[in-house]
Scaffold this motif. Sequence first.
Motif, PDB file in Angstrom:
ATOM      1  N   ASP A  87       0.728  -1.113   0.131  1.00  0.00           N
ATOM      2  CA  ASP A  87       0.025   0.025  -0.086  1.00  0.00           C
ATOM      3  C   ASP A  87       0.855   1.230  -0.020  1.00  0.00           C
ATOM      4  O   ASP A  87       0.467   2.326  -0.490  1.00  0.00           O
ATOM      5  CB  ASP A  87      -0.892   0.042   1.285  1.00  0.00           C
ATOM      6  CG  ASP A  87      -2.145  -0.861   1.109  1.00  0.00           C
ATOM      7  OD1 ASP A  87      -2.302  -1.412  -0.068  1.00  0.00           O
ATOM      8  OD2 ASP A  87      -2.622  -1.243   1.986  1.00  0.00           O
ATOM      9  N   ARG A  88       2.032   1.196   0.580  1.00  0.00           N
ATOM     10  CA  ARG A  88       2.754   2.321   0.661  1.00  0.00           C
ATOM     11  C   ARG A  88       3.972   2.358  -0.504  1.00  0.00           C
ATOM     12  O   ARG A  88       4.610   3.403  -0.957  1.00  0.00           O
ATOM     13  CB  ARG A  88       3.463   2.411   2.128  1.00  0.00           C
ATOM     14  CG  ARG A  88       2.488   2.844   3.141  1.00  0.00           C
ATOM     15  CD  ARG A  88       3.045   2.381   4.367  1.00  0.00           C
ATOM     16  NE  ARG A  88       4.198   3.138   5.054  1.00  0.00           N
ATOM     17  CZ  ARG A  88       5.167   2.440   5.867  1.00  0.00           C
ATOM     18  NH1 ARG A  88       5.011   1.348   6.070  1.00  0.00           N
ATOM     19  NH2 ARG A  88       6.287   3.272   6.309  1.00  0.00           N
ATOM     20  N   PHE A  89       4.302   1.194  -0.493  1.00  0.00           N
ATOM     21  CA  PHE A  89       5.481   1.074  -1.441  1.00  0.00           C
ATOM     22  C   PHE A  89       5.238   0.181  -2.908  1.00  0.00           C
ATOM     23  O   PHE A  89       5.029  -0.929  -2.605  1.00  0.00           O
ATOM     24  CB  PHE A  89       6.873   0.510  -0.942  1.00  0.00           C
ATOM     25  CG  PHE A  89       7.126   1.138   0.302  1.00  0.00           C
ATOM     26  CD1 PHE A  89       7.654   2.423   0.260  1.00  0.00           C
ATOM     27  CD2 PHE A  89       6.816   0.703   1.680  1.00  0.00           C
ATOM     28  CE1 PHE A  89       8.031   3.195   1.492  1.00  0.00           C
ATOM     29  CE2 PHE A  89       7.122   1.628   2.899  1.00  0.00           C
ATOM     30  CZ  PHE A  89       7.767   2.665   2.673  1.00  0.00           C
ATOM     31  N   SER A  90       5.483   0.924  -4.136  1.00  0.00           N
ATOM     32  CA  SER A  90       5.297  -0.015  -5.270  1.00  0.00           C
ATOM     33  C   SER A  90       6.444  -0.393  -5.903  1.00  0.00           C
ATOM     34  O   SER A  90       7.450   0.253  -5.467  1.00  0.00           O
ATOM     35  CB  SER A  90       4.418   1.074  -6.313  1.00  0.00           C
ATOM     36  OG  SER A  90       4.544   0.647  -7.610  1.00  0.00           O
ATOM     37  N   ARG A  91       6.293  -1.394  -6.702  1.00  0.00           N
ATOM     38  CA  ARG A  91       7.529  -1.878  -7.496  1.00  0.00           C
ATOM     39  C   ARG A  91       7.490  -1.193  -8.916  1.00  0.00           C
ATOM     40  O   ARG A  91       8.396  -1.552  -9.688  1.00  0.00           O
ATOM     41  CB  ARG A  91       7.821  -3.376  -7.616  1.00  0.00           C
ATOM     42  CG  ARG A  91       7.915  -4.102  -6.385  1.00  0.00           C
ATOM     43  CD  ARG A  91       9.153  -3.515  -5.541  1.00  0.00           C
ATOM     44  NE  ARG A  91       9.358  -3.965  -4.500  1.00  0.00           N
ATOM     45  CZ  ARG A  91      10.504  -4.895  -4.510  1.00  0.00           C
ATOM     46  NH1 ARG A  91      10.870  -5.298  -5.580  1.00  0.00           N
ATOM     47  NH2 ARG A  91      10.704  -5.784  -3.336  1.00  0.00           N
ATOM     48  N   ASP A  92       6.296  -0.464  -9.249  1.00  0.00           N
ATOM     49  CA  ASP A  92       6.386   0.153 -10.544  1.00  0.00           C
ATOM     50  C   ASP A  92       6.929   1.280 -10.748  1.00  0.00           C
ATOM     51  O   ASP A  92       6.759   2.377 -10.088  1.00  0.00           O
ATOM     52  CB  ASP A  92       4.746   0.382 -10.826  1.00  0.00           C
ATOM     53  CG  ASP A  92       4.456   0.704 -12.297  1.00  0.00           C
ATOM     54  OD1 ASP A  92       5.442   1.277 -12.796  1.00  0.00           O
ATOM     55  OD2 ASP A  92       3.339   0.357 -12.694  1.00  0.00           O
ATOM     56  N   SER A  93       8.054   1.224 -11.481  1.00  0.00           N
ATOM     57  CA  SER A  93       8.906   2.641 -11.597  1.00  0.00           C
ATOM     58  C   SER A  93       8.313   3.679 -12.005  1.00  0.00           C
ATOM     59  O   SER A  93       8.906   4.755 -12.076  1.00  0.00           O
ATOM     60  CB  SER A  93      10.432   2.165 -12.119  1.00  0.00           C
ATOM     61  OG  SER A  93      10.020   1.726 -13.535  1.00  0.00           O
ATOM     62  N   ARG A  94       7.344   3.516 -12.719  1.00  0.00           N
ATOM     63  CA  ARG A  94       6.365   4.863 -13.433  1.00  0.00           C
ATOM     64  C   ARG A  94       6.034   5.560 -12.172  1.00  0.00           C
ATOM     65  O   ARG A  94       5.353   6.892 -12.308  1.00  0.00           O
ATOM     66  CB  ARG A  94       5.305   4.214 -14.262  1.00  0.00           C
ATOM     67  CG  ARG A  94       5.845   3.660 -15.472  1.00  0.00           C
ATOM     68  CD  ARG A  94       4.760   3.010 -16.331  1.00  0.00           C
ATOM     69  NE  ARG A  94       4.111   2.031 -15.629  1.00  0.00           N
ATOM     70  CZ  ARG A  94       3.372   1.125 -16.138  1.00  0.00           C
ATOM     71  NH1 ARG A  94       2.706   1.160 -17.382  1.00  0.00           N
ATOM     72  NH2 ARG A  94       2.665   0.172 -15.445  1.00  0.00           N
ATOM     73  N   HIS A  95       6.247   5.201 -10.783  1.00  0.00           N
ATOM     74  CA  HIS A  95       6.053   5.961  -9.796  1.00  0.00           C
ATOM     75  C   HIS A  95       6.924   6.958  -9.427  1.00  0.00           C
ATOM     76  O   HIS A  95       6.875   7.953  -8.619  1.00  0.00           O
ATOM     77  CB  HIS A  95       5.480   5.214  -8.492  1.00  0.00           C
ATOM     78  CG  HIS A  95       4.151   4.473  -8.475  1.00  0.00           C
ATOM     79  ND1 HIS A  95       2.921   5.139  -8.302  1.00  0.00           N
ATOM     80  CD2 HIS A  95       3.766   3.300  -8.903  1.00  0.00           C
ATOM     81  CE1 HIS A  95       1.891   4.361  -8.375  1.00  0.00           C
ATOM     82  NE2 HIS A  95       2.410   3.186  -8.658  1.00  0.00           N
ATOM     83  N   TRP A  96       8.151   6.704  -9.987  1.00  0.00           N
ATOM     84  CA  TRP A  96       9.351   7.354  -9.664  1.00  0.00           C
ATOM     85  C   TRP A  96       9.212   9.004 -10.147  1.00  0.00           C
ATOM     86  O   TRP A  96       9.229   9.194 -11.204  1.00  0.00           O
ATOM     87  CB  TRP A  96      10.506   6.720  -9.919  1.00  0.00           C
ATOM     88  CG  TRP A  96      11.722   7.273  -9.477  1.00  0.00           C
ATOM     89  CD1 TRP A  96      11.975   8.027  -8.271  1.00  0.00           C
ATOM     90  CD2 TRP A  96      12.990   7.153 -10.114  1.00  0.00           C
ATOM     91  NE1 TRP A  96      13.338   8.333  -8.029  1.00  0.00           N
ATOM     92  CE2 TRP A  96      14.240   7.970  -9.252  1.00  0.00           C
ATOM     93  CE3 TRP A  96      13.477   6.671 -11.354  1.00  0.00           C
ATOM     94  CZ2 TRP A  96      15.459   7.885  -9.562  1.00  0.00           C
ATOM     95  CZ3 TRP A  96      14.847   6.765 -11.372  1.00  0.00           C
ATOM     96  CH2 TRP A  96      15.787   7.297 -10.712  1.00  0.00           C
ATOM     97  N   ARG A  97       9.395   9.858  -9.274  1.00  0.00           N
ATOM     98  CA  ARG A  97       9.170  11.454  -9.730  1.00  0.00           C
ATOM     99  C   ARG A  97      10.165  11.676 -10.540  1.00  0.00           C
ATOM    100  O   ARG A  97       9.940  12.496 -11.673  1.00  0.00           O
ATOM    101  CB  ARG A  97       9.245  12.028  -8.372  1.00  0.00           C
ATOM    102  CG  ARG A  97       8.958  13.646  -8.677  1.00  0.00           C
ATOM    103  CD  ARG A  97       9.279  14.297  -7.358  1.00  0.00           C
ATOM    104  NE  ARG A  97       9.023  13.661  -6.046  1.00  0.00           N
ATOM    105  CZ  ARG A  97      10.056  13.195  -5.373  1.00  0.00           C
ATOM    106  NH1 ARG A  97      11.354  13.392  -5.850  1.00  0.00           N
ATOM    107  NH2 ARG A  97       9.834  12.729  -4.187  1.00  0.00           N
ATOM    108  N   GLU A  98      11.355  11.209 -10.637  1.00  0.00           N
ATOM    109  CA  GLU A  98      12.618  11.632 -11.372  1.00  0.00           C
ATOM    110  C   GLU A  98      12.229  11.141 -12.854  1.00  0.00           C
ATOM    111  O   GLU A  98      12.446  11.794 -13.787  1.00  0.00           O
ATOM    112  CB  GLU A  98      14.007  11.303 -10.896  1.00  0.00           C
ATOM    113  CG  GLU A  98      14.351  11.407  -9.617  1.00  0.00           C
ATOM    114  CD  GLU A  98      14.502  12.835  -9.472  1.00  0.00           C
ATOM    115  OE1 GLU A  98      15.211  13.546 -10.338  1.00  0.00           O
ATOM    116  OE2 GLU A  98      13.819  13.440  -8.544  1.00  0.00           O
TER     117      GLU A  98
END
Length: 507
Positions: A87-98
Amino acid sequence: MSRPDRTSVDDYTSHGPAPQGCPHREGRLVLSNEDMRDGPATLYHRMREQYGPVVPIDLDPQGTENGTPAWLVIGYSELLEVCSDEDRFSRDSRHWRELREGRLPADWWLRPHVAHRDNTRFADTPYHQPRRDALIRALKSVDQTHVVRLVTTYADQLIDRFCALGETEVIAEYARPLPLLVTARLFGLRSPGDQANLLDAIHRMLTGGKQAQRADHEITKVLQNLVEDRRLTPQDDLASRLIAAAPGQDDQAIREELWLLLHAGAGATTYWIANAFQQLATDHGLRTGLNNGSHTLDAVLRATLWNAPPAENVMGAFARRDTVLGGRQIQTGDMLVLGLGGANHDPILGTARASYTTSNDSHLAFGAGVHRCPAPGQILGELITSVAVERLWQRCPNMSLAEPGTPLSWGPSFVMRALTALPVVFDASEPGSRRAPDLSAFGGPEWSSPQSSDSPTEYPPRTSSNSPGPSTDSIPSGATSRRKDRPSRRSDRSSLWSSLIAWWRGQ
Ligand code: HEM
């Protein structure tokens, strides 16, 4: 597990000096492999003292204009927290802000390790479990006897190239090609030509730079052709079994899963083999223990997973929302690098850690939570590694570092920490001698559902020609007496690798 002494980030000198010798930028550590010189236990101890279990780092040793911030999680319980709380941490790198905000150049050197791909590793619930289950079904059907034969035969062929010299560079000549050849063969790529093309492309991809993207396309093409072919004509191989195990998945998804198996599987196995030899070369207790029988090979491999895990750090997990971890304020879109090596050194594991590293499996080398390395993957990796290490240790006796006083060379990045070369010397022997493996001696972990449909006749005696399997016949003439034409260990790594690929092609 709890941390009794320090609970908030204020308890750490969070903006104090970086561990001795480490540069820092805006309070973030910029780590290079140089910083590991004193050994992981010392560096992680200093990091923990000064920054706590969640360390602000900068991913760019060379430095981009504004840096690339991330968190390195080296606390054992914090790492479990990241890996188990979807719920807090995804493995999908499309969440990465950079990535989302386009701050990374297209050719950013770590992009291949973090850019999203359509495979199990980057999938979250509810897509993750069905895909992982299909991989597990396919991997479970691999027969371990078949694997032992493949590893033994390829290992012997590779060792024959250098055993008469009394020296080799373990990574380029053995630890990298061996798992790749075995994996390619398990996938169903049978011809030395296909295997050499794949080795070549993977080497170019790992070398980085402009050619890396092109090489990645070539690997994709090889895998795409394989999937299309097996969709039409299933055979007894991993590609066909994965297609059968994942009826809802299209060719692209299957191809991406094979890509994952190649990288996660062959890559990690390479460094398990390499790091085991590095441990044996540098840890007197392990080496003498293995030689006098007080340590089993299994114990050496387990100690390696604790002290020098094949994947020291994994990129990563991504915060879905603002949260707190190990006393740190984590913001939505932050990246958390999984510091598997650091967490294995967490003092929370107790002072007895040193005594149980050869017998206890609670290390984090295989990750944790729902994305933990699937059991059949671990078993396959262990099988390849144990046969590979045993063959080389037996056939190249009295192995030691070629240049004992010289520090070993690691890749440029601490985050993707991996040995780049391991030059060793040993007692030379004639190619072909000490071969004759007694397969039953290799044992290995139990395969949960061995359903081999491989006929033993698939592996004819080594004297037979036109074998679909590896045999001494696939060694081009002259390859077994290479003392003159083989480059010495002082040659650059690329030419070692090119000579290996050319040899595999039969040139
Ligand atoms: C040889 C030693 C190996 C080590 C140390 C290792 C380590 C790991 C680690 C640390 C992860 C977790 C990555 C993450 O959390 O994002 C992982 C995942 C994975 N590994 Fe392994 N691995 C090994 C061998 C293999 C092999 C041989 C295979 C299969 C051929 C394999 C297949 C996978 C797959 C498919 C995943 C992704 C699982 C998921 O996301 O659900 N691994 N491995």
